[in-house]
Design an enzyme around this catalytic site. Sequence first.
Site: not given
Length: 157
Positions: A58, A60, A88
Amino acid sequence: MTATADRWAGAMRQALAEARDALATDDVPVGAVVVDAAGEVVGAGRNVREAAQDPTGHAEMVALRAAAGRLGRWRLDGCTLVVTLEPCTMCAGAAVLARVDRIVYAAADPKAGAAGSVWDVVRDRRLNHRPEVLAGVLEEDSAALLREFFGVRRPRP
């Protein structure tokens, strides 16, 4: 845009550029940057789950790893995670564990958001660190990019 949101618009534009780069590998267009206290980008990333066949790929996670590597420390206190989509649970947890001061995101994620939409991992009082959260910075720009991506892949009848 409020003065506080305006402060993060430049960093969000950089995160949006990362998100657009994810399109080349057919990854969901999400981008992130980590900004230090002086306003310098110390880490950047985009979704690479498809490109790297990595379930943790992801934006991030990529940006947090890059920032930790550049700064030479896992504690990213004094830093801000700026991301085009609400984190998430995995990414929200990673931001908490990295001790970022704040999370700034563009579009809310009503299906998997963990910074206030579906869950609120980052403000859970049981945790020893709770970053500040600022939502909605350049929200429409991010939402439009996501709508375009999913509109082609998941057309409505």
